[in-house]
Design an enzyme around this catalytic site. Structure first.
Site, PDB file in Angstrom:
ATOM      1  N   ALA A 165      -8.625   3.654  -0.795  1.00 19.28           N
ATOM      2  CA  ALA A 165      -7.625   3.565   0.450  1.00 19.28           C
ATOM      3  C   ALA A 165      -6.757   4.958   0.396  1.00 19.28           C
ATOM      4  CB  ALA A 165      -6.837   2.426   0.752  1.00 19.28           C
ATOM      5  N   ASP A 166      -6.440   5.515   1.414  1.00 25.06           N
ATOM      6  CA  ASP A 166      -5.669   6.775   1.486  1.00 25.06           C
ATOM      7  C   ASP A 166      -4.776   6.811   2.706  1.00 25.06           C
ATOM      8  OD1 ASP A 166      -4.760   9.334   0.298  1.00 25.06           O
ATOM      9  OD2 ASP A 166      -5.733  10.235   2.110  1.00 25.06           O
ATOM     10  N   THR A 167      -3.487   7.013   2.674  1.00 30.56           N
ATOM     11  CA  THR A 167      -2.857   6.789   3.857  1.00 30.56           C
ATOM     12  C   THR A 167      -2.210   8.403   4.058  1.00 30.56           C
ATOM     13  OG1 THR A 167      -2.070   4.663   3.558  1.00 30.56           O
ATOM     14  CG2 THR A 167      -0.450   6.231   4.822  1.00 30.56           C
TER      15      THR A 167
END
Length: 205
Positions: free
Chosen positions: A68-70
């Protein structure tokens, strides 16, 4: 049920997955997160999330790998994690009084018995967040806490003083925290239902 691996060091993602009683192991992966302006912000986030999951995959056969990456996007500009207090100050100044988009990309990989990727699913969540106008004292006091330095856009909406800067939110709150739980659940239910916890564990199906 497959072993579930969270390929992220984020304590916020860990807490969110624990919140839905998912059983998993944490295996953080170091990947280059240099912003690539040649692709769209969403494509960049998906590529980074994918790199984390792919790097972890060979070490975990017969598993479900989550990457995941925000990122925070303001007027087309990607705001990642600040490199210094000065950088954090500049980011918060840009966000002051404006609406930005938080994108969290999630990549889900299934590995076979040899640790090779046999299946892949990717998606991203988008949430609009509006900041009130911030004065210089507020920004400097917040930066002194040290909290902004490990967060995209230099703020946290959860358990953090940064929450008082947010005047409005349109979309999934948990996406801003770092993991879009609703979209994840719906996607996992279709992609790998055997990885869902049983309803008896407190997670509704």
């Amino acid at each position: 049920m497959k072993t579930i691996i969270l390929a992220s060091a984020s304590p916020r993602r860990k807490r969110l997955l624990e919140q839905i009683n998912l059983k998993f192991h944490v295996a953080p992966q170091n990947v280059t997160e240099t912003i690539d302006t040649s692709v769209s912000p969403e494509e960049f986030a998906l590529a980074t999330a994918g790199s984390k999951a792919e790097k972890a995959a060979p070490a975990f056969p017969d598993a479900l790998i989550l990457g995941a990456d925000t990122i925070v996007v303001l007027d087309g500009e990607v705001l990642g994690k600040p490199e210094s207090e000065k950088h954090a100050h500049a980011m918060l100044g840009k966000l002051s009084g404006k609406t930005h988009t938080v994108i969290t990309a999630v990549v889900m990989l299934i590995t076979d018995r040899d640790g090779k990727i046999s299946s892949r699913k990717a998606f991203s969540g988008h949430t609009e967040v509006t900041f009130s106008r911030l004065d210089d004292v507020e920004i400097r006091d917040y930066i002194r806490t040290g909290s902004p330095l490990d967060k995209a856009g230099a703020y946290g909406i959860q358990d953090d003083w940064g929450s008082v800067f947010v005047s409005n939110i349109n979309g999934d709150y948990y996406n801003v925290v770092g993991f879009p739980l609703h979209r994840f659940y719906r996607t996992l239910k279709a992609f790998s239902p055997d990885c869902l916890p049983k309803a008896s564990s407190g997670f509704l199906q």
